[in-house]
Design an enzyme around this catalytic site. Structure first.
Site, PDB file in Angstrom:
ATOM      1  N   GLY A 371       0.769  -1.196   0.174  1.00 34.34           N
ATOM      2  CA  GLY A 371       0.000  -0.012  -0.007  1.00 34.34           C
ATOM      3  C   GLY A 371       0.926   1.072   0.109  1.00 34.34           C
ATOM      4  O   GLY A 371       1.350   1.685  -0.921  1.00 34.34           O
ATOM      5  N   THR A 398     -10.197   1.886  -7.488  1.00 39.96           N
ATOM      6  CA  THR A 398     -11.475   2.781  -7.740  1.00 39.96           C
ATOM      7  C   THR A 398     -11.904   3.098  -9.275  1.00 39.96           C
ATOM      8  O   THR A 398     -10.818   3.156  -9.954  1.00 39.96           O
ATOM      9  CB  THR A 398     -11.365   4.075  -7.113  1.00 39.96           C
ATOM     10  OG1 THR A 398     -10.972   3.942  -5.756  1.00 39.96           O
ATOM     11  CG2 THR A 398     -12.450   5.060  -7.323  1.00 39.96           C
ATOM     12  N   GLU A 603      -4.873   7.512  -1.501  1.00 36.65           N
ATOM     13  CA  GLU A 603      -3.809   8.299  -1.811  1.00 36.65           C
ATOM     14  C   GLU A 603      -2.862   8.941  -0.693  1.00 36.65           C
ATOM     15  O   GLU A 603      -2.591  10.205  -0.873  1.00 36.65           O
ATOM     16  CB  GLU A 603      -4.803   9.638  -2.750  1.00 36.65           C
ATOM     17  CG  GLU A 603      -5.298   8.904  -3.711  1.00 36.65           C
ATOM     18  CD  GLU A 603      -5.802   9.965  -4.627  1.00 36.65           C
ATOM     19  OE1 GLU A 603      -5.231  11.034  -5.143  1.00 36.65           O
ATOM     20  OE2 GLU A 603      -7.072   9.833  -5.462  1.00 36.65           O
ATOM     21  N   GLY A 604      -2.646   7.908  -0.022  1.00 39.07           N
ATOM     22  CA  GLY A 604      -1.748   8.212   1.111  1.00 39.07           C
ATOM     23  C   GLY A 604      -2.384   8.599   2.311  1.00 39.07           C
ATOM     24  O   GLY A 604      -3.321   9.546   2.448  1.00 39.07           O
TER      25      GLY A 604
END
Length: 621
Positions: A371, A398, A603-604
């Site tokens: 991840g 997504t 996204e982090g």
């Protein structure tokens, strides 16, 4: 030359949108020639495919020039033949020196005009005259060009540039929105029946009264006041920080807010409850130009700036966070890296249909065991002849169930860690690509995600995005921009929850008083408003740095971190304002609460954002 001119036009469009350029003059390097045509020797060796890409690139330049929101004037001295004539035809006006010559002589070489000359010439001088010029390859002088309507003015060579600049300055002194609208309506209406063209004019005329720009006439007070205020406070404006939106940004905000209120918000609860992908809203976003907001018009996008993207994301996400993230992925995680790292041929093939909304994209970096640590990924791309064979699994993708195109990150040299990662653009309908079942999620339930499996999926070298081994750079640059989009999504979620809570507090009564009149509730709402405004300013700052081409890694992380944590706090407090009603699905705040959590993860994570911010602090030290 085409690529260089395309970049100049992209820069000019950005400067025009920022209000830094009001008119553009194109002039040749000397008196003998306006712009040289194509390199005939190079064209002799072209294949059909190469010729097609060459023509598309030339058309892209012409479309970018014609699509600029400011007037363009070609100052033609000397010869404007072939490609040079086509470039002049893409301008709004053509001023010619007395020694100028025009022509489309391609037929003499066994080809035809390939950069829009046949169509633009016919529209400017009429079909009969265009046929004569294109079929004979004849050259005409400036006087004849003026007579047939190809040129607007003919001037002595010494007066050509001063006269052209004087016209440009005259236009630049007019109201910029009125000028842009006049240009748009004239071009758009030229091909329409008169009744439709008149209707277009009526709407454009009326729309100007919703802006601060109506052409600069004294009878229209807001424009006059703006001009007077600008002159009076000219010195102060040199140092003042302007936090207001531009007229174009305000117009976009109004349009997207109306779309969100009329079409998105009424469906949000149903979409969440049924976990249904909002294909009808995605189609409407494509029609409104919201799926390629920052992509230049030459590649099918809206050609707007990063702050406009933030504005649109906030408005859509305030109504439905699921719809917002579908839009965000296509813009930030797919169109943006293609715009930055793709070749022109790749942009034509992959970017244009994505920006137009004809196709939907996804971004494939995360894996079951990779991840935040991108170098731990196991998906591989192995060289096989003149291509690559890909095997592996991607997680939490997504748009994965619906995507047509994907940005895929693979290991091409595992021994090199981050330097062994390569990015590819892949066809999601290709052989060897399989999608798992959609994930059953806590929030953003109408935005579908899934695992993607690659089994001996073959790609070619022309699908490499950037360089072999340069994928980590592509991923990090993409996430820097993507975090601006997620900050805007979080901002929208927070605003949606706040507005629902404030409206409820004005209506709900306890102990004989509206609950907003109780200090505990009033202070809670005040804190929500402060957090939302602070998050918006951080997000606008990151977007503004991106718009100026400056590094914004730390600022994007700060915006995402603060906006996502604000969204979670605001949504939690909104439920508290609603009390028991906030805990049931009849009211929207429980959905905002569930939707908000993901903004601290994808996204982090918030922890990764703190790593980025602290590393930036150490670099500054």
């Amino acid at each position: 030359m085409i690529a260089g001119l395309a970049q100049v036009l992209d820069d000019t469009a950005a400067a025009a949108r920022a209000g830094q350029v009001r008119a553009l003059v194109l002039t040749g390097a000397g008196e003998k020639s306006f712009v040289a045509g194509a390199d005939i020797a190079a064209m002799a060796d072209m294949s059909e495919g190469t010729a097609r890409e060459f023509a598309r690139a030339g058309h892209g330049v012409g479309e970018a020039l014609a699509g600029l929101p400011i007037p363009t004037i070609a100052a033609v001295g000397g010869f404007a033949l072939g490609g040079g004539c086509e470039l002049a035809l893409a301008c709004d006006f053509i001023y010619a020196a007395e020694n100028a010559k025009f022509g489309q002589p391609e037929v003499k070489l066994g080809v035809i005009p390939g950069f829009g000359g046949t169509q633009r010439l016919a529209r400017r001088v009429g079909l009969a005259r265009a046929l004569e010029l294109c079929l004979t390859g004849d050259t005409i002088d400036a006087a004849e060009a003026l007579r047939i309507g190809l040129a607007n003015r003919v001037l002595p060579a010494a007066k050509l540039l001063p006269a052209t600049i004087a016209t440009a300055r005259k236009i630049a002194d007019m109201g910029p929105v009125a000028v842009a609208e006049a240009k748009r309506v004239l071009h758009a209406g030229a091909g329409l029946p008169l009744a439709q063209a008149n209707a277009l004019e009526i709407e454009a005329f009326a729309g100007l009264f919703a802006t601060a720009d109506q052409g600069g006439h004294g009878g229209l007070p807001r424009q006059a006041q703006a001009r007077v205020q600008g002159r009076v406070n000219e010195k102060e404006s040199e140092t003042a920080m302007d936090l207001s939106l531009t007229e174009d940004q305000e117009a976009l905000q109004k349009m997207v807010r109306e779309f969100a209120a009329r079409e998105v918000k009424p469906l949000a609860a149903e979409l969440d409850r049924e976990a249904r992908f909002p294909k009808e809203l995605v189609r409407r976003m494509a029609e409104l130009g919201l799926l390629g907001i920052e992509v230049p018009e030459a590649y099918g996008g809206s050609g707007l700036d990063p702050i406009s993207y933030v504005i649109a994301m906030e408005e859509v996400s305030a109504a439905c966070a699921s719809t917002g993230v579908i839009m965000s992925v296509n813009n930030s995680l797919v169109c943006d890296p293609l715009l930055k790292f793709a070749t022109d041929a790749q942009k034509q093939k992959w970017l244009t249909p994505l920006a137009r909304g004809e196709k939907l994209g996804c971004f494939m970096l995360s894996e079951p065991n990779a991840g935040s640590d991108a170098a731990a990924q196991k998906t591989t791309a192995v060289r096989d002849g003149d291509g690559w064979v890909i095997n592996g699994v991607k997680n939490w993708i997504t748009n994965g169930p619906q995507a047509d195109t994907g940005i895929l990150f693979t290991m091409t040299d595992p021994e090199r860690g981050n330097s062994g990662i390569t990015a590819f653009v892949v066809d999601m309908h290709g052989e060897g690509v399989t999608r798992g079942p959609k994930d059953d999620k806590l929030g953003i339930r109408a935005s579908h995600s899934c695992q993607i499996f690659f089994t001996d999926h073959r790609v070619s070298d022309d699908q490499i995005l950037g360089q072999v081994g340069g994928g980590f750079k592509v991923a990090m640059a993409t996430l820097d921009c993507g975090r601006i989009g997620i900050a805007a999504q979080a901002l929208g979620i927070a605003r949606g929850a706040f507005e629902a809570a404030a409206e409820y507090a004005l209506d709900r009564k306890t102990f004989g008083r509206r609950i907003i009149d109780h200090q505990a509730i009033a202070f809670m709402l005040a804190d929500m408003q402060v957090g939302i405004d602070a998050a918006r300013l951080l997000t606008y700052r990151a977007a503004s740095l991106k718009a100026r081409g400056q590094r914004h890694s730390v600022e994007s992380s700060m915006a995402k971190l603060f906006a996502s944590e604000t969204a979670n706090k605001v949504a939690k407090d909104a439920i508290q304002v609603f009390g028991g009603n906030g805990y049931v699905t009849e009211y929207p705040v429980e959905r905002h609460f569930r939707d908000a959590k993901i903004t601290e993860i994808y996204e982090g994570t918030s922890e990764i954002q703190r790593v980025v911010i602290s590393a930036g602090l150490l670099r500054r030290k």
